[in-house]
Write an enzyme that holds these catalytic residues in place. Structure first.
Site, PDB file in Angstrom:
ATOM      1  N   LYS A   1      -5.183  10.836   0.166  1.00 57.58           N
ATOM      2  CA  LYS A   1      -5.314   9.515   0.802  1.00 57.58           C
ATOM      3  C   LYS A   1      -6.489   8.851   0.104  1.00 57.58           C
ATOM      4  CE  LYS A   1      -6.626   7.527   5.259  1.00 57.58           C
ATOM      5  NZ  LYS A   1      -6.793   7.763   6.702  1.00 57.58           N
TER       6      LYS A   1
ATOM      7  N   GLU B   1       0.838  -1.209   0.000  1.00 59.63           N
ATOM      8  CA  GLU B   1       0.000   0.000   0.000  1.00 59.63           C
ATOM      9  C   GLU B   1       0.870   1.255   0.000  1.00 59.63           C
ATOM     10  OE1 GLU B   1      -1.294   2.168   3.171  1.00 59.63           O
ATOM     11  OE2 GLU B   1      -0.956   0.633   4.699  1.00 59.63           O
TER      12      GLU B   1
ATOM     13  N   VAL C   1      -5.410   0.631   2.722  1.00 61.64           N
ATOM     14  CA  VAL C   1      -5.565  -0.829   2.661  1.00 61.64           C
ATOM     15  C   VAL C   1      -6.759  -1.173   1.764  1.00 61.64           C
ATOM     16  CG1 VAL C   1      -6.214  -2.874   4.011  1.00 61.64           C
ATOM     17  CG2 VAL C   1      -4.460  -1.297   4.864  1.00 61.64           C
TER      18      VAL C   1
ATOM     19  N   LYS D   1      -4.083  -0.894  15.155  1.00 60.82           N
ATOM     20  CA  LYS D   1      -3.569  -0.057  16.239  1.00 60.82           C
ATOM     21  C   LYS D   1      -4.524   0.015  17.399  1.00 60.82           C
ATOM     22  CE  LYS D   1      -0.821   2.886  13.621  1.00 60.82           C
ATOM     23  NZ  LYS D   1      -1.678   2.584  12.465  1.00 60.82           N
TER      24      LYS D   1
ATOM     25  N   SER E   1     -13.513   2.219   9.390  1.00 61.98           N
ATOM     26  CA  SER E   1     -12.658   2.255   8.207  1.00 61.98           C
ATOM     27  C   SER E   1     -13.233   1.431   7.063  1.00 61.98           C
ATOM     28  CB  SER E   1     -11.277   1.730   8.555  1.00 61.98           C
ATOM     29  OG  SER E   1     -10.488   1.646   7.391  1.00 61.98           O
ATOM     30  N   ALA E   2     -13.085   1.963   5.855  1.00 63.77           N
ATOM     31  CA  ALA E   2     -13.481   1.213   4.654  1.00 63.77           C
ATOM     32  C   ALA E   2     -12.618  -0.042   4.498  1.00 63.77           C
ATOM     33  CB  ALA E   2     -13.361   2.102   3.418  1.00 63.77           C
ATOM     34  N   ASP E   3     -11.503  -0.110   5.222  1.00 65.57           N
ATOM     35  CA  ASP E   3     -10.673  -1.321   5.186  1.00 65.57           C
ATOM     36  C   ASP E   3     -11.490  -2.546   5.574  1.00 65.57           C
ATOM     37  OD1 ASP E   3      -8.632   0.448   4.685  1.00 65.57           O
ATOM     38  OD2 ASP E   3      -7.529   0.055   6.553  1.00 65.57           O
TER      39      ASP E   3
ATOM     40  N   ASP F   1     -17.225   6.147  12.780  1.00 67.68           N
ATOM     41  CA  ASP F   1     -16.033   6.167  11.940  1.00 67.68           C
ATOM     42  C   ASP F   1     -15.498   4.747  11.853  1.00 67.68           C
ATOM     43  OD1 ASP F   1     -13.673   6.525  10.629  1.00 67.68           O
ATOM     44  OD2 ASP F   1     -12.922   8.124  11.922  1.00 67.68           O
TER      45      ASP F   1
END
Ligand code: PSU
Ligand code: MN
Length: 307
Positions: free
Chosen positions: A86, A25, A106, A157, A138-140, A136
């Site tokens: 991003k 990435e 990612v 994390k 993540s689209a990951d 919130d």
């Protein structure tokens, strides 16, 4: 107008020869690390993949074009790009239309891999459910739920809500493989107190597992969580108070969306006098190596199947 994608000369050659390719990435280059460490890291990750006998394909957007594999000059340009975006999946069309440049997250890199037919991908940490703002997400996570490939990370994390992140993955049929561990690693730390769904010990086992997973008719990714090497790891007890503090700061500043992760990372690095960045570099290289080993085991198993 299809998004399309353009392979580098090296990747085209590797694909023609049926060599194994590992995607990398690039948000970590454009937003995750400061200069000049970002370019050094990008090069070091490519080197780590090569040392294990695979071909690295750093994925990014340059002038609106989705690129699979970058030349040395392009890597340098990306690392020094002033207003790099991003780029997650929802940004693909915008970058394309605006002829922009940027690092793929990612999720963005996984979407690119789906087009480019790359099966193995290495990153540092995946995004997840944020602590201070439960919407919130993540689209990951959605990419992991819907794109069948092997993603090697060092967990997620501890700035995130890790239990909620793991619940999301469970709901969406994403197995979380602990590589040599029963515990889900938390990026800088090897410990989180949370379980993985399966523990595996070798690249060959990961490949066999992934085949069984897709053989069950699922279209989700296999997430391999590879703990950070002990020497560079930071204990949970040292990190937890720093995470509390910086998350509050982000909230007080009214930060939201995609600004949050880079802000927290940078603040934690300041507060640990650079220790967190050294940890970050170490785990990224460790993941690049494992991904290359997995890609190699994958190719061997393909050849065996074909024989
Ligand atoms: N973890 C890192 N460095 C990073 C990221 C994660 O150590 O730069 C990036 C990855 O590209 C990941 C993205 O996909 O942050 C997640 O951001 P968000 O929470 O906005 O989806
Ligand atoms: Mn987010």
């Amino acid at each position: 107008m299809a998004i399309g994608h353009k392979y580098s000369v090296e990747i085209l050659g590797a694909m023609k020869k049926n060599l194994h390719v590992v995607a990398l990435e690039s948000t970590v280059i454009t937003h995750g690390l400061p200069r000049p460490q970002n370019l050094e890291l990008a090069r070091a990750m490519e080197r780590a993949v090569r040392e294990e006998g695979a071909t690295p394909a750093t994925v990014a957007f340059l002038d609106g074009e989705l690129r699979i594999g970058l030349s040395e000059g392009e890597l340098k340009r990306l690392a020094n790009e002033g207003d790099a975006m991003k780029v997650g999946p929802r940004d693909f069309a915008a970058v394309r239309v605006n002829k922009g440049s940027g690092g793929t997250t990612v999720a963005g890199t996984m979407l690119a891999c789906k087009h480019a037919n790359i099966k193995v991908f290495a990153t540092g940490g995946i995004g997840g459910v944020h602590r201070e703002s439960p919407f919130d997400v993540s689209a990951d996570l959605q990419a992991l739920a819907t794109i069948p490939m092997i993603v090697v990370c060092a967990g997620a994390k501890a700035i995130l809500d890790l239990p909620a992140t793991l619940e999301y993955l469970e709901t969406n049929g994403v197995p979380v493989v602990g590589y040599g561990t029963d515990e889900f690693p938390a990026f800088y730390s090897r410990e989180s107190g949370l379980d993985v769904s399966v523990k595996l010990e070798s690249p060959e086992e990961v490949v066999e597992f992934a085949r069984a997973h897709w053989g069950a008719g699922l279209q989700s990714a296999v997430l391999v969580a590879n703990p950070i090497p002990i020497a560079e790891s930071i204990s949970k007890s040292e990190l937890d108070p720093l995470i509390e503090k910086t998350s509050k700061e982000a909230k007080a500043k009214g930060m939201h969306g995609k600004e949050v992760t880079p802000f927290l990372l940078q603040r934690i690095n300041e507060l640990t006098n650079g220790k967190s960045m050294r940890a970050n570099l170490s785990l990224l290289l460790n993941n690049a190596r494992l991904a290359a080993q997995i890609a190699s085991a994958w190719r061997t198993s393909e050849r065996r199947k074909a024989a």
